[in-house]
Design an enzyme around this catalytic site. Structure first.
Site: not given
Ligand code: PEP
Length: 264
Positions: A10, A12, A104, A106, A176, A182, A222
């Protein structure tokens, strides 16, 4: 039941078109040393403005374009109309997407997306012949309050409402934990596996045993080259949704390579 792993990147709101081109080429080149059945399903989700760039590489790479699938990071549930700033499933399919990430954290947090909207999007994506990657996850406060399972079960029941068994079976879920996105903090692999097994049971309850066994459920938060082997060694984790580590070809390709060490 053996489920083919998925490693999804992803991107983003990152990368201009030239940067997206270079990164996609770096991933595509890596896949040339392997046959499609050796590789996990690889999915890349660039920003809308780079979809055409990556789709053009995919079409011209000479390998049949079957090794890296393209995803959008969001969609609207209507086909067309007066929805300024939105993009429909049909348009994303036309731009080369076969997957769409929805729900997501976000988007839920910054754009007030509700479970009901995510369910409408899932239905539209499946009706359009694409595959939704439905995200769910708890906040740190919810985890500390002991309501993780309850919260995630509610998100999953709402997202899958009204979908047929076949539609559920071909969908993808990404668990997630929001506190791990992040932040550099990964969820303990056994705990992630426990939550994912719980999600699978919810899918069995709202759909069928068959759909629950077939649906692919990813971990996100992460994920790095150093964490993926342990994550992929768990019974119910079918792959990863990767944010930060998907922005460099080296680290993303290493995640793919390490996945293949554990599961083809
Ligand atoms: C994500 O954007 O869904 C995500 C898990 O980001 P990261 O791997 O940076 O934590």
């Amino acid at each position: 039941m053996s489920r083919k792993p998925i490693i999804a990147g992803n991107w983003k709101m990152n990368l201009l078109q030239d940067e997206a081109k270079a990164l996609f080429e770096g991933i595509e080149k890596f896949t040339r040393d392997f046959t499609a059945p050796q590789l996990p399903t690889i999915v890349i989700a660039p920003v809308f403005t780079s979809l055409n760039v990556v789709h053009t590489i995919k079409c011209n790479c000479g390998c049949g374009g079957d090794k890296v699938a393209i995803a959008a990071q969001n969609c609207h549930w209507e086909n067309s109309g007066a929805y300024t700033g939105e993009v429909s499933v049909e348009m994303l399919k036309d731009a080369g997407c076969s997957y769409i990430i929805i729900g997501h954290s976000e988007r839920r947090q910054y754009f007030s997306e509700t479970d009901e909207m995510i369910n409408k999007k899932a239905k539209a994506i499946l009706a359009g012949g694409l595959i939704p990657i439905i995200c769910c996850g708890e906040t740190l406060e919810q985890r500390e309050a002991g309501v993780t399972d309850q919260h995630i079960a509610t998100q999953i029941r709402a997202a899958l409402k009204g979908l047929s068994e076949e539609e559920v079976a071909k969908s993808v879920i990404a668990y997630e934990p929001i506190w791990a996105i992040g932040t550099g903090k990964t969820c303990d692999s056994k705990e992630a596996n426990r939550v994912i097994a719980m999600i699978r049971n919810v899918v069995k309850e709202v759909s069928s045993e068959k759909a629950g066994d077939a649906i692919r459920i990813l971990y996100g938060g992460s994920v790095k080259p150093a964490t993926i082997e342990e994550q992929m060694s768990q019974s119910d984790i079918d792959g990863a949704l990767v944010g930060g580590a998907s922005l460099k070809a080296d680290s993303f390709n290493e995640i793919i390579a390490n996945t293949m060490k554990v599961r083809a």
